[in-house]
Design a protein around this motif. Structure first.
Motif, PDB file in Angstrom:
ATOM      1  N   ASN A   1      18.404  55.024 103.520  1.00  0.00           N
ATOM      2  CA  ASN A   1      17.802  54.805 102.204  1.00  0.00           C
ATOM      3  C   ASN A   1      18.816  54.827 101.064  1.00  0.00           C
ATOM      4  OD1 ASN A   1      18.170  57.596 102.642  1.00  0.00           O
ATOM      5  ND2 ASN A   1      16.578  58.125 101.158  1.00  0.00           N
TER       6      ASN A   1
ATOM      7  N   ILE B   1      10.492  53.027 104.517  1.00  0.00           N
ATOM      8  CA  ILE B   1      11.933  53.236 104.380  1.00  0.00           C
ATOM      9  C   ILE B   1      12.318  54.423 105.254  1.00  0.00           C
ATOM     10  CG2 ILE B   1      13.817  53.774 102.790  1.00  0.00           C
ATOM     11  CD1 ILE B   1      12.145  52.549 100.563  1.00  0.00           C
TER      12      ILE B   1
ATOM     13  N   ASN C   1      12.777  51.753  95.385  1.00  0.00           N
ATOM     14  CA  ASN C   1      13.797  52.401  96.221  1.00  0.00           C
ATOM     15  C   ASN C   1      14.772  53.150  95.315  1.00  0.00           C
ATOM     16  OD1 ASN C   1      15.674  50.449  95.201  1.00  0.00           O
ATOM     17  ND2 ASN C   1      15.029  49.014  96.798  1.00  0.00           N
ATOM     18  N   LYS C   2      15.800  53.684  95.904  1.00  0.00           N
ATOM     19  CA  LYS C   2      16.741  54.472  95.104  1.00  0.00           C
ATOM     20  C   LYS C   2      17.461  53.622  94.060  1.00  0.00           C
ATOM     21  CE  LYS C   2      17.760  58.386  98.159  1.00  0.00           C
ATOM     22  NZ  LYS C   2      18.825  59.183  98.793  1.00  0.00           N
TER      23      LYS C   2
ATOM     24  N   ASN D   1      14.946  57.394 106.593  1.00  0.00           N
ATOM     25  CA  ASN D   1      16.026  58.278 106.188  1.00  0.00           C
ATOM     26  C   ASN D   1      16.340  59.160 107.380  1.00  0.00           C
ATOM     27  OD1 ASN D   1      17.871  59.940 104.958  1.00  0.00           O
ATOM     28  ND2 ASN D   1      16.389  60.994 103.651  1.00  0.00           N
TER      29      ASN D   1
ATOM     30  N   ASN E   1      12.556  59.070  96.298  1.00  0.00           N
ATOM     31  CA  ASN E   1      13.226  57.839  96.711  1.00  0.00           C
ATOM     32  C   ASN E   1      13.109  56.707  95.688  1.00  0.00           C
ATOM     33  OD1 ASN E   1      14.761  57.242  99.294  1.00  0.00           O
ATOM     34  ND2 ASN E   1      13.629  55.323  99.040  1.00  0.00           N
ATOM     35  N   GLY E   2      13.115  57.077  94.411  1.00  0.00           N
ATOM     36  CA  GLY E   2      13.088  56.072  93.358  1.00  0.00           C
ATOM     37  C   GLY E   2      11.776  55.984  92.614  1.00  0.00           C
TER      38      GLY E   2
ATOM     39  N   GLY F   1      15.295  61.536  98.168  1.00  0.00           N
ATOM     40  CA  GLY F   1      13.972  61.211  98.700  1.00  0.00           C
ATOM     41  C   GLY F   1      13.005  62.375  98.606  1.00  0.00           C
TER      42      GLY F   1
ATOM     43  N   ALA G   1      20.697  50.714  99.247  1.00  0.00           N
ATOM     44  CA  ALA G   1      20.345  49.969  98.037  1.00  0.00           C
ATOM     45  C   ALA G   1      21.111  50.464  96.825  1.00  0.00           C
ATOM     46  CB  ALA G   1      18.836  50.051  97.796  1.00  0.00           C
TER      47      ALA G   1
END
Length: 568
Positions: free
Chosen positions: A173, A132, A146-147, A134, A66-67, A43, A176
């Motif tokens: 987080n 989200i 997202n991740k 964490n 985080n993605g 993240g 996913a």
């Protein structure tokens, strides 16, 4: 090698309170030296990660924010995976005194309890953003980022499938991406809900847990990943227990008499491969799988399949391929396959894909008695499904790679006898008669006897490739007009040639095969058309028909089913 990559979270997973220890770093370096890939999924913003983790360049890809950002350390190339945050939203948070406030390329982050203000501003401005958590951090990203989505982009870059990836994390987080990989692991210090999501929890916490996991992968590889998300169901026994096959186990043999349902079972398994997002390649000598959904067909009746095209398609994990060999003569197919198989084995060694090979008419493509160039088989043929009427005619070396044998039909016991004799082992005990919806399943690596399984029907039916029978080359399944004295040997390699020869043979030859029931037998067993066989049998039994009449009647039955638009 089946587990080809490790995807790890950073904070409180790889790192211990923000720092990666020397022992953890040494463990991941050793993992990479095994030829596997490393992916960091965090993240954190990239500049922050580079500051706290100078050794980040040992990773093949870094999924940051985080993605929302993909970074390749070797080239220092950044690729945003989502748009930047709305400036008006950021300004509103600042005006409302949200501190701390971190703004990245896409991510906006703060700490609890600021999520209340964040949510109010998202609603007020009508933005498609989501929050989200964490642990104590609050991250705001575009909806759907997202991740897991970031990891998917990294794997696409590396041409890897999620099935061949092990993931490890600790916080909210991470759910996913732990669900998205082939095997999810929680470190010992992970949240209880993350441990529930994971397939396994390490004994050690943080970086020591990552080191523990890499050691297990190096020593056990696919054996570590033996979970329900990897296995593919074949059927259930009388008690409801599921029997399944795994993409990292040995091969599977499906055998039985012609027309008994071997291809139907193969179709069911293929549908389950699709559902689980496994990549597969079907070796299709007779063009019977060209109508499969979710498949790219290479080759047709006029054009031999290109090895280069097959490999280029399989380079992308989302592509499944059916190799249609109708454009090759029957005696050319084993040599073609002998050239293709090492290429597929090499691709599997590099990428773990295609996860499954389905080889129809295996006794033709992998014959026990091979004529021509030497056939250098790979030492192993994992996750290979062999379909055949004649298991005794398949290469013994290939049969020895089989872990699971499935027999179909009233002669299923003969399948096990033929297989056991071919590989030099004792036939399994406990073989019982089967119902129409059952198959006989034997996992020969276990101590359990063969057992009947109830199997489902596939949703899509395999469509018969009529042009193959009408105009192709049926090879060993050709019809031979021999005559009453056996003096002739006129070969009809397809139905159109059958009609052509039938018009020219003398009445004695025609009548000899007619009264012996040879035409209906060929239509049923070799052309695999029960309706045509039934029509022909009715004509054969009609003793009142003169040779020209019976000849015309059978020709009309064939033309009704195999000429014009009916070939499509």
């Amino acid at each position: 090698m089946y587990a080809l990559a490790l995807a790890t979270d950073y904070d409180e997973t790889l790192a211990d309170h923000g720092t990666v220890t020397e022992d953890t770093l040494a463990a991941v370096v050793k993992f990479k030296e095994s030829g596997r890939k490393l992916i960091l999924v965090t993240g954190r913003e990239l500049p922050d990660l580079e500051r706290v983790f100078p050794e980040h360049d040992i990773f093949d890809r870094i999924v940051a924010e985080n993605g929302a950002l993909l970074y390749t350390p070797a080239t220092k190339k950044e690729r945003p995976l989502a748009p930047p945050p709305p400036q008006a939203f950021v300004e509103c948070l600042r005006r409302r005194g949200v501190v701390p406030l971190y703004v990245g390329r896409t991510i906006v982050a703060t700490l609890v309890p600021n999520e209340t203000i964040v949510l109010e501003e998202i609603r007020r401005l009508g933005l498609e953003l989501e929050i989200i958590f964490n642990k104590g951090a609050v991250m705001i990203l575009p909806s759907g980022v997202n991740k897991a989505t970031g990891l998917a982009a990294a794997l696409a870059d590396l041409e890897l499938s999620p099935h061949n990836v092990v993931g490890i994390g600790d916080a909210e987080n991470d759910h996913a991406f732990l669900r998205a990989v082939g095997y999810g692991v929680a470190v010992a210090n992970a949240l209880p809900t993350v441990k529930q999501t994971a397939d396994r929890t390490t004994l050690a916490a943080r970086g020591a847990g990552v080191a523990e996991l890499t050691g297990r992968i190096l020593s056990r590889d696919a054996e570590l990943m033996n979970t329900i998300r990897q296995r593919v169901k074949v059927g259930t026994d009388a008690a409801g227990a599921i029997s399944a096959i795994s993409p990292y186990g040995g091969g599977m043999l499906i055998a039985g008499t012609s027309g008994i349902g071997k291809s139907t079972l193969a179709m069911l398994l293929i549908e389950r491969f699709v559902k689980k997002s496994y990549q597969f390649c079907v070796l299709d000598p007779e063009g019977d799988y060209e109508h499969l959904e979710d498949v790219v067909v290479v080759g047709d009746a006029e054009t031999p399949p290109s090895v280069r095209e097959i490999l280029d398609l399989l380079a992308k994990p989302a592509n499944n391929v059916a190799v249609n060999m109708l454009g090759l003569k029957t005696d050319e197919r084993p040599d073609y396959f002998a050239k293709l198989l090492p290429e597929l084995a090499s691709l599997r060694a590099r990428t773990g894909r295609p996860h499954w090979l389905v080889i129809d008419e295996a006794h033709h493509l992998l014959p026990a008695a091979r004529v021509g160039d030497s056939f250098a088989l790979p030492k192993e043929l994992p996750a290979t499904i062999l379909i055949t009427v004649h298991p005794d005619l398949v290469s013994k070396d290939v049969l020895k790679t089989v872990d699971v044998v499935v027999g179909l039909g009233p002669e299923a016991d003969q399948v096990f006898s033929a297989y056991s004799e071919a590989v030099g082992i004792d036939r399994p005990e406990g073989i019982t008669p089967l119902s129409e919806q059952q198959v006989l399943f034997w996992d020969r690596c276990s101590d359990r006897p063969a057992k009947p399984l109830n199997v489902d029907r596939p949703k899509q039916a395999r469509k018969r490739h009529k042009r193959k029978y009408a105009e192709g080359d049926l090879g060993d399944n050709s019809f031979y007009f021999r005559g009453p004295e056996g003096a002739l040997r006129l070969k009809a390699q397809n139905l159109m040639m059958f009609l052509h020869i039938a018009e020219g043979v003398d009445d004695a030859t025609w009548e000899h095969h007619l009264r012996a029931g040879d035409y209906s037998e060929w239509f049923r067993d070799k052309v695999k058309d029960k309706k045509l066989a039934a029509e022909a049998r009715s004509i054969e039994r009609n003793a009142d028909l003169a040779p020209p009449e019976s000849r015309a009647a059978i020709a009309e039955a064939v033309r009704q089913r195999y000429t014009g638009t009916s070939l499509n």
